[in-house]
Design a protein around this motif. Structure first.
Motif, PDB file in Angstrom:
ATOM      1  N   ILE B 469       0.819  -1.211  -0.048  1.00 39.29           N
ATOM      2  CA  ILE B 469      -0.196   0.052   0.032  1.00 39.29           C
ATOM      3  C   ILE B 469       0.695   1.286  -0.056  1.00 39.29           C
ATOM      4  O   ILE B 469       0.805   2.253  -0.583  1.00 39.29           O
ATOM      5  CB  ILE B 469      -1.016  -0.120   1.075  1.00 39.29           C
ATOM      6  CG1 ILE B 469      -1.824  -0.989   0.921  1.00 39.29           C
ATOM      7  CG2 ILE B 469      -1.603   1.302   1.678  1.00 39.29           C
ATOM      8  CD1 ILE B 469      -3.006  -1.128   2.128  1.00 39.29           C
ATOM      9  N   SER B 470       1.736   1.347   1.006  1.00 35.66           N
ATOM     10  CA  SER B 470       2.632   2.494   0.864  1.00 35.66           C
ATOM     11  C   SER B 470       3.410   2.492  -0.667  1.00 35.66           C
ATOM     12  O   SER B 470       3.734   3.753  -0.963  1.00 35.66           O
ATOM     13  CB  SER B 470       3.567   2.627   1.859  1.00 35.66           C
ATOM     14  OG  SER B 470       4.294   1.411   2.331  1.00 35.66           O
ATOM     15  N   GLN B 471       3.755   1.522  -1.262  1.00 36.64           N
ATOM     16  CA  GLN B 471       4.391   1.548  -2.605  1.00 36.64           C
ATOM     17  C   GLN B 471       3.293   2.143  -3.456  1.00 36.64           C
ATOM     18  O   GLN B 471       3.749   3.255  -4.231  1.00 36.64           O
ATOM     19  CB  GLN B 471       4.851   0.426  -3.029  1.00 36.64           C
ATOM     20  CG  GLN B 471       5.991   0.160  -3.838  1.00 36.64           C
ATOM     21  CD  GLN B 471       6.521  -1.060  -4.331  1.00 36.64           C
ATOM     22  OE1 GLN B 471       6.124  -2.133  -3.660  1.00 36.64           O
ATOM     23  NE2 GLN B 471       7.315  -1.063  -5.274  1.00 36.64           N
ATOM     24  N   ASN B 472       2.296   1.854  -3.452  1.00 35.36           N
ATOM     25  CA  ASN B 472       1.116   2.106  -4.209  1.00 35.36           C
ATOM     26  C   ASN B 472       0.781   3.713  -3.896  1.00 35.36           C
ATOM     27  O   ASN B 472       0.456   4.514  -5.026  1.00 35.36           O
ATOM     28  CB  ASN B 472      -0.056   1.379  -4.287  1.00 35.36           C
ATOM     29  CG  ASN B 472       0.077  -0.088  -4.981  1.00 35.36           C
ATOM     30  OD1 ASN B 472       1.159  -0.058  -5.737  1.00 35.36           O
ATOM     31  ND2 ASN B 472      -0.503  -1.058  -4.242  1.00 35.36           N
ATOM     32  N   ALA B 473       0.741   4.016  -2.747  1.00 36.32           N
ATOM     33  CA  ALA B 473       0.335   5.136  -2.377  1.00 36.32           C
ATOM     34  C   ALA B 473       1.446   6.082  -2.680  1.00 36.32           C
ATOM     35  O   ALA B 473       1.082   7.269  -3.291  1.00 36.32           O
ATOM     36  CB  ALA B 473       0.088   5.252  -1.057  1.00 36.32           C
ATOM     37  N   VAL B 492      -2.049   4.970   6.060  1.00 34.74           N
ATOM     38  CA  VAL B 492      -1.512   6.149   5.676  1.00 34.74           C
ATOM     39  C   VAL B 492      -0.481   6.553   6.097  1.00 34.74           C
ATOM     40  O   VAL B 492       0.561   7.163   5.581  1.00 34.74           O
ATOM     41  CB  VAL B 492      -2.708   7.303   6.010  1.00 34.74           C
ATOM     42  CG1 VAL B 492      -2.558   8.480   5.690  1.00 34.74           C
ATOM     43  CG2 VAL B 492      -4.132   6.917   5.333  1.00 34.74           C
ATOM     44  N   LYS B 493      -0.366   6.462   7.425  1.00 27.40           N
ATOM     45  CA  LYS B 493       0.956   6.849   8.117  1.00 27.40           C
ATOM     46  C   LYS B 493       2.245   6.133   7.581  1.00 27.40           C
ATOM     47  O   LYS B 493       3.121   6.798   7.166  1.00 27.40           O
ATOM     48  CB  LYS B 493       0.864   6.213   9.839  1.00 27.40           C
ATOM     49  CG  LYS B 493       2.041   6.544  10.799  1.00 27.40           C
ATOM     50  CD  LYS B 493       1.504   6.510  12.145  1.00 27.40           C
ATOM     51  CE  LYS B 493       2.033   4.957  12.545  1.00 27.40           C
ATOM     52  NZ  LYS B 493       1.269   4.713  13.743  1.00 27.40           N
ATOM     53  N   GLY B 494       2.094   4.558   7.466  1.00 30.93           N
ATOM     54  CA  GLY B 494       3.099   4.080   6.797  1.00 30.93           C
ATOM     55  C   GLY B 494       3.326   4.523   5.447  1.00 30.93           C
ATOM     56  O   GLY B 494       4.624   4.959   4.997  1.00 30.93           O
ATOM     57  N   MET B 552      -6.031  11.701   1.794  1.00 29.28           N
ATOM     58  CA  MET B 552      -5.821  10.269   2.056  1.00 29.28           C
ATOM     59  C   MET B 552      -6.188   9.901   3.448  1.00 29.28           C
ATOM     60  O   MET B 552      -5.980  10.528   4.377  1.00 29.28           O
ATOM     61  CB  MET B 552      -4.343   9.907   2.316  1.00 29.28           C
ATOM     62  CG  MET B 552      -3.545   9.849   0.993  1.00 29.28           C
ATOM     63  SD  MET B 552      -1.901   9.546   0.899  1.00 29.28           S
ATOM     64  CE  MET B 552      -1.938   7.751   0.802  1.00 29.28           C
ATOM     65  N   LEU B 553      -7.270   8.773   3.241  1.00 31.13           N
ATOM     66  CA  LEU B 553      -7.950   8.428   4.621  1.00 31.13           C
ATOM     67  C   LEU B 553      -7.696   6.929   4.732  1.00 31.13           C
ATOM     68  O   LEU B 553      -7.232   6.023   3.558  1.00 31.13           O
ATOM     69  CB  LEU B 553      -9.410   8.549   4.275  1.00 31.13           C
ATOM     70  CG  LEU B 553      -9.786  10.013   4.164  1.00 31.13           C
ATOM     71  CD1 LEU B 553     -11.417   9.929   3.833  1.00 31.13           C
ATOM     72  CD2 LEU B 553      -9.517  10.876   5.466  1.00 31.13           C
ATOM     73  N   GLY B 554      -7.496   6.403   5.914  1.00 23.44           N
ATOM     74  CA  GLY B 554      -7.608   5.167   6.041  1.00 23.44           C
ATOM     75  C   GLY B 554      -8.902   4.443   6.081  1.00 23.44           C
ATOM     76  O   GLY B 554      -9.964   5.219   6.108  1.00 23.44           O
ATOM     77  N   LEU B 585      -8.316   9.544  -1.612  1.00 23.38           N
ATOM     78  CA  LEU B 585      -7.829   8.117  -1.737  1.00 23.38           C
ATOM     79  C   LEU B 585      -8.017   7.411  -0.459  1.00 23.38           C
ATOM     80  O   LEU B 585      -7.698   8.154   0.644  1.00 23.38           O
ATOM     81  CB  LEU B 585      -6.318   8.356  -2.027  1.00 23.38           C
ATOM     82  CG  LEU B 585      -5.848   9.204  -3.177  1.00 23.38           C
ATOM     83  CD1 LEU B 585      -4.378   9.483  -3.398  1.00 23.38           C
ATOM     84  CD2 LEU B 585      -6.471   8.912  -4.477  1.00 23.38           C
ATOM     85  N   VAL B 586      -8.669   6.464  -0.602  1.00 25.71           N
ATOM     86  CA  VAL B 586      -8.447   5.542   0.584  1.00 25.71           C
ATOM     87  C   VAL B 586      -7.532   4.326   0.599  1.00 25.71           C
ATOM     88  O   VAL B 586      -7.384   3.636  -0.090  1.00 25.71           O
ATOM     89  CB  VAL B 586      -9.969   4.940   0.772  1.00 25.71           C
ATOM     90  CG1 VAL B 586     -10.065   3.831   1.808  1.00 25.71           C
ATOM     91  CG2 VAL B 586     -10.972   6.105   0.823  1.00 25.71           C
ATOM     92  N   CYS B 587      -7.076   4.097   1.727  1.00 25.36           N
ATOM     93  CA  CYS B 587      -5.910   3.114   1.771  1.00 25.36           C
ATOM     94  C   CYS B 587      -6.550   2.181   2.692  1.00 25.36           C
ATOM     95  O   CYS B 587      -7.180   2.152   3.799  1.00 25.36           O
ATOM     96  CB  CYS B 587      -4.608   3.400   2.620  1.00 25.36           C
ATOM     97  SG  CYS B 587      -3.805   5.016   1.770  1.00 25.36           S
ATOM     98  N   CYS B 588      -6.819   0.714   2.033  1.00 29.32           N
ATOM     99  CA  CYS B 588      -7.417  -0.270   2.746  1.00 29.32           C
ATOM    100  C   CYS B 588      -6.497  -1.919   2.344  1.00 29.32           C
ATOM    101  O   CYS B 588      -6.455  -2.040   0.951  1.00 29.32           O
ATOM    102  CB  CYS B 588      -8.635  -0.323   2.592  1.00 29.32           C
ATOM    103  SG  CYS B 588      -9.645  -1.572   3.436  1.00 29.32           S
TER     104      CYS B 588
END
Lengths: 456, 677
Positions: B469-473, B492-494, B552-554, B585-588
């Motif tokens: 995820i952090s790569q994609n983000a 998101v933090k990561g 960016m949201l979790g 953008l949502v990270c999940c």
């Protein structure tokens, strides 16, 4: 199994030597049951099926004779410590180290309380603490209770406890004597824990929950002799010092390397979360701290917590005064401190055979003649109370004979004592197998072996 | 309103045909109901709209065989479809025991018919409000009279055999079915139901149940006598079917109740439960009364309600206070309770719960372990510890016993705090693996495999997913971006930290909200890293949004319909972002995808400690310390909300950047994958 219970019953009763000369402290009767029954009953109510009981060697026979285990229906592992040694609590724990497999609950044999253990356990569990202790507000009636046979007030040694009020984290726990004029507190600790309450009115109930690794640490550090006096203050203090830089500087490193590095290793091996521990702390979104940019708990691996009893009753029968006072209180507080346990026969309330009220307890096989007045007194088994005896605020152990017309007030009569006719005793202690002659008039006196056969 | 599909699974026995009859009748009635009284649609519709996903929900529930009281949610009265689903599924899953035995099978059918009965009751009651409507059904009821007689016998015999067993479920069920229809008593019943949820089974309950059983029997008898009266027929029919259902529930409850009493500590103290149960009982009596009185005039009915009002007011203040302080719209959710009672009845030694689970439960409820990823990892590590300590009891099979144990543990955790979707999914994964475990391997081998399985899950689904995820983000964060994020999300933090490590030059706006102020944790990490940050509270978002280029949201979970379930406030942020044309953008992680479908934050949510809202941090002073005593004040501390998919530009997952709507696809692929394994 979550906790193992260890009952510390090897105390010599140094603050009540008058009573303990003939009877080990843990077997002194409180409400006609041995004192140790109360902590064991507390453990039993909290699901403990077995407990390790540490007793002095010389008391072993008496303890096993007392058949405590059948009274509480628990499996007791009675460990004796050699009487030649004058061991502190920590040394006793070190002695039984092989028996300790999980976290331990250490309880003193003189604790009488209606505390619900799970509240302390919850604090311990919630914070994965290394140590959690119970603190109780000192009840003044017990402290100031007049101790029979003593002149002047017993000097109480106060503890000074610094505690973060909303979390219960201990900042320091020291005896009053450890400090001089001021109580020092490091600035960085205060920045991280801005709300610290300092108490001097709290009593250490001698009820600890201790992590397994702390026992291992005790085993490694043989210079620690007592839990309360040495282990506790030092562990509490060392919470805040990490040994991040191993072997780099300062003297504390020597100490710290023992506490902080080992615990760190041990905590992880103990908790078995080692491999994912870092991931977990990385993922955690908890924010409950101030004053530093460190991780959760400021990166403290060693964490000590205290739980302050809010209401309820917590008494330690470790001085003459408190012993006498607890005995006086026990008929009233019996239900709450024993969780409505059925009274052993010997502890049943007095019947209205004579003029005894609800505030007294009369043991089995005790003969009470006519016109006996009993108030606020505990009378043991197989006693003989002859006619016109008056008892007020007395503690009378087993096989005591009180002859006709005696008046006893605030006295403690040890087992097999004899009080002659027409005696008047006030604030006295009559030792084991001592005789008080007829028509004695004593007040504030202690009758022990040395002073055999006092005659006036 | 959608006409549910009815599949009669098994027509061999009488009761199942009955069930089918009833089903079709209900269908008919409902469709007619629709035509006749479009105004009533509003009361039914929201429930019915759930029916699609209730199926899923129900499946899960029936599989878990939770306590009957819990199983009965207000969704149930609608889901005729799910009743069928129940059976199909239960067949598939073996429903715990031997299915081929006819006894078991027929029991299940009774459940179905019972369920149907309640539904019938629902529709009937809707109708009885106006006499005209009732007349429409008269001919139908006549036709059913025969069936009814049979069912009466059946019910009676069953009740006879289980006289002493549980009936309060019946009441609960009734309450459920009546609640949406009768306006006056609705609130109260909801109360008691909620309290019912809280108070699980105890001995005290058994007492109340016996009483209730007697009550119900009486009603049944009365109903028998008045068989000729059509309307009473309807009533009695409803009652009887409910009764049958209750009997079935009772059996289950008796089994499980015994189990639970031993294993899981009751949430509320016995005293409280008694109080609640008394109330329950009274509610049940009210239902019975209403049942009898229904054919009579409305006045009488309202009198009955009044009477009950009086009755309930006898209850001690405690329960009333509890009840009063539930926010009306959210009464159906498990209410927050302090963990004081959780561990009260747990032994300190020799407890049935593993110490690590007790610790975890407390840590979760106290917020020491927070965040759905962290909770999941903590759970899995605890489970690993449990598995390592696990010894199969003699005469038992590891796969079955361990699964039961884990279910028990999850029950406890659920009491501490409702289990996160991530946790539920992880446990589902694990139990699937456990049940598939061949029975011929020995304990140590099995334990080893399970631990491996847990480790791979943590590694693949959480740790590596986080990296992916952090790569994609990171690819989506460009230089000079201003990224807005809300409270604290581990992914998101990561992602932000990793992007910074890659040398990207961007700025972060951390938005935070009372009462928890999780954003400070986010801020702490970012600041520690050296990232340029701004920190605002959520009320400053419209202002700050002007300079933001990305949001960016979790997420707590991603629903099958693409709705994003996340910390309360996220939808507000997304809405404002939309107004300012800022992409959200949502990270999940994909393991947090859920097959549930929710469209609002009311049906499913979590209630946090209301005291948080009035407490200052650190707690030096409480502004509204005695808020419980202020009758006009309610506090609502919601945990989550839902963000509709059209506000979300993209979901960044471990398998790539997806649109919200691709959840079902991902789930299907995952499911297929797990089937192959």
């Amino acid at each position: 199994m979550e906790f193992q219970a260890v009952v510390m019953a090897a105390g010599r009763g140094s603050r009540m030597t008058e009573l303990t000369t003939g009877c080990p402290k843990c077997l002194l009767p409180v409400g006609n049951v041995p004192m140790i029954w109360y902590p064991l009953n507390l453990l039993k109510r909290n699901g403990f099926q077995e407990a390790i009981v540490i007793v002095p060697e010389m008391a072993k026979n008496e303890v096993s004779e007392a058949r405590i285990d059948t009274k509480v229906d628990m499996k007791l592992d009675i460990v004796t410590i050699p009487s030649s040694e004058d061991w502190g609590t920590a040394e006793s724990i070190r002695y039984i180290k092989d028996k300790i497999k999980v976290d331990v609950l250490i309880i003193s044999c003189d604790l009488i309380t209606d505390f619900e253990l799970h509240q302390l356990a919850d604090v311990y569990r919630t914070h994965s603490a290394s140590l959690a202790m119970l603190l109780a507000p000192v009840s003044l009636s017990l402290v100031n209770a007049p101790a029979p046979g003593q002149k002047g007030k017993h000097k109480r040694v106060r503890d000074i406890v610094g505690i973060e009020s909303h979390t219960g984290r201990l900042m320091f726990v020291n005896s009053e004597a450890d400090f001089e004029e001021n109580v020092p507190l490091r600035k960085f600790i205060l920045t991280r824990h801005p709300v610290v309450q300092v108490h001097s009115d709290l009593m250490d109930a001698h009820l600890y929950l201790m992590s397994k690794w702390l026992v291992d640490y005790l085993v490694e550090n043989e210079n620690i002799t007592t839990i309360k006096g040495e282990l506790l203050p030092s562990v509490v203090k060392k919470q805040f010092y990490h040994s991040k830089t191993e072997g780099k500087n300062d003297i504390t490193n020597m100490k710290a390397s023992v506490t902080s590095v080992d615990p760190k290793k041990d905590i992880h091996s103990h908790k078995k979360t080692g491999e994912w521990y870092d991931l977990l702390s990385e993922l955690s979104t908890r924010s409950n701290q101030w004053g530093s940019l460190d991780d959760c708990y400021h990166g403290d691996q060693v964490r000590c917590y205290g739980y302050i009893m809010k209401d309820g009753l917590c008494v330690r029968a470790n001085t003459l005064g408190s012993y006498a006072e607890v005995n006086r209180l026990i008929p009233k507080i019996w239900d709450s401190v024993t969780g409505n346990s059925e009274r052993p026969i010997s502890a049943s309330l007095s019947r209205s055979k004579s003029q005894g009220g609800d505030d007294s307890m009369i043991g089995e096989g005790t003969n009470i003649a006519d016109k006996v007045t009993i108030k606020k007194s505990i009378i043991g088994n197989h006693c003989q109370l002859k006619e016109k005896v008056k008892l007020l605020n007395c503690v009378i152990m087993d096989h005591v004979t009180v002859e006709e017309g005696s008046t006893l007030q605030s006295c403690i009569l040890c087992s097999n004592a004899f009080v002659g006719k027409g005696s008047e005793l006030k604030d006295c202690i009559v030792g084991q197998q001592q005789r008080v002659m007829d028509l004695s008039k004593l007040s504030n006196d202690v009758i022990l072996e040395i002073e055999k056969f006092i005659e006036i | 309103m959608k006409g549910p599909n009815f599949k009669v699974v098994d027509k061999t026995s009488e009761s199942s045909t009955q069930a089918s009859n009833m089903c079709s009748r209900v269908q008919n009635e409902q469709s007619k109901d629709n035509k006749l009284a479009p105004a009533e649609e509003s009361t039914i519709n929201p429930n019915l709209s759930e029916s699609q996903y209730t199926l899923k929900h129900k499946k899960r529930k029936s599989k878990k065989k939770k306590s009957p009281i819990r199983t009965v949610t207000d969704k149930e009265e609608v889901s005729m479809l799910s009743a069928d689903g129940d059976i199909q599924l239960s067949k598939k899953n073996g429903f715990g025991i031997n299915l081929d035995s006819s006894g078991q099978a027929s029991e299940e059918k009774i459940v179905v018919s019972g369920l149907e009965a309640i539904k019938t009751a629902v529709s009937n009651i809707d109708v009885t409000d106006s006499i005209q409507k009732t007349k429409v059904y008269d001919h139908q009821t006549l036709v059913k009279a025969e069936n009814l007689l049979k069912s009466t016998e059946l019910a009676d015999s069953l009740t006879g055999t289980l006289k002493s067993s549980i009936m309060s479920t019946h009441e609960a069920l009734k309450e459920e079915s009546w609640a949406p229809c009768t306006g006056a008593g609705k609130q109260q019943r909801l109360d008691s139901r909620a309290s019912n949820e809280e108070g699980q089974k105890t001995k005290a309950q058994l007492k109340a149940e016996r009483k209730a059983a007697f009550e119900a029997k009486r009603v049944a008898e009365v109903a028998d006598k008045r068989m000729s009266d059509k309307q009473t027929q309807q009533k009695s029919k409803a009652t009887l079917r409910a009764e049958r259902r209750a009997v079935q529930e009772a059996q289950r409850a008796a089994k499980e109740g015994k189990h639970q009493l031993e294993n899981v500590c009751p949430v509320a103290s016995v005293k409280m439960q008694e109080v609640f149960l008394k109330q329950d009982h009274k509610e049940g009596m009210k239902d019975a009364e209403q049942g009898a009185e229904f054919s009579v005039s409305k006045n009488e009915k309202s009198a009955g309600v009044k009477k009950v009002h009086k009755k309930t007011s006898d209850d001690p203040r405690v329960s009333q206070q509890e009840v009063r302080k539930k926010v009306r719209l959210f009464r159906h959710l498990p209410q927050y309770h302090h963990n004081y009672l959780l561990t009260r009845n747990l032994r300190l030694a020799g407890s049935d719960l593993h110490p690590s689970i007790i610790g975890l439960g407390l840590q979760i409820s106290q917020g020491v372990v927070r965040g759905s990823n962290a909770r999941c990892v903590a759970l899995l590590t605890a489970l690993k510890e449990i598995i390592q300590d696990y010894i199969t009891p003699p005469h038992k099979e590891l796969s079955r016993d361990l699964e039961a144990k884990i279910r028990n543990y999850m029950n406890f955790l659920n009491q501490c705090r409702p289990v996160a979707v991530s946790m539920a999914n992880a446990v589902k994964h694990l139990t699937r693996f456990i049940t598939k475990m061949p029975s011929n391997i020995n304990d140590s081998e099995a334990k080893l495999r399970l631990c491996e399985q847990i480790d791979t899950f943590i590694k693949e689904e959480i740790k590596l997913a986080k990296q992916a995820i952090s790569q994609n983000a990171g690819e989506n964060i460009r230089n000079h971006d201003v990224v807005l994020t809300y409270t604290c999300s581990s992914s998101v933090k990561g992602a932000l930290c990793d992007a910074y490590d890659e040398g990207k030059n961007f700025r972060v706006v951390v938005v935070d909200a009372r009462p928890r102020l999780d954003g400070r944790e986010m801020l702490r990490c970012l600041v520690k890293k050296g990232i340029q940050c701004s920190y605002v509270l959520i009320n400053a978002v419209p202002y700050i949004m002007q300079e933001v280029t990305k949001v960016m949201l979790g997420a707590h979970s991603l629903q099958a319909n693409g709705y994003v379930m996340s910390r309360v406030g996220c939808s507000q942020i997304a809405l404002i972002a939309r107004a300012y044309n800022v992409p959200v953008l949502v990270c999940c992680e994909t393991y947090k995808f859920s097959e549930h479908v929710h469209t609002d934050s009311i049906v499913y949510n979590e209630l946090a400690d209301p005291n948080e809202l009035v407490t200052e941090l650190p707690p030096n002073k409480q502004t509204l310390e005695n808020w419980q005593d202020i009758p006009s004040l309610y506090l609502l501390n919601l945990e989550y909300d839902l963000t509709p998919p059209d506000l979300v530009a993209m979901v960044i997952t471990d398998i790539g950047n997806l649109p919200c709507t691709s959840v079902p696809v991902v789930l299907r692929v995952k499911h297929a994958g797990s089937q192959e394994v």
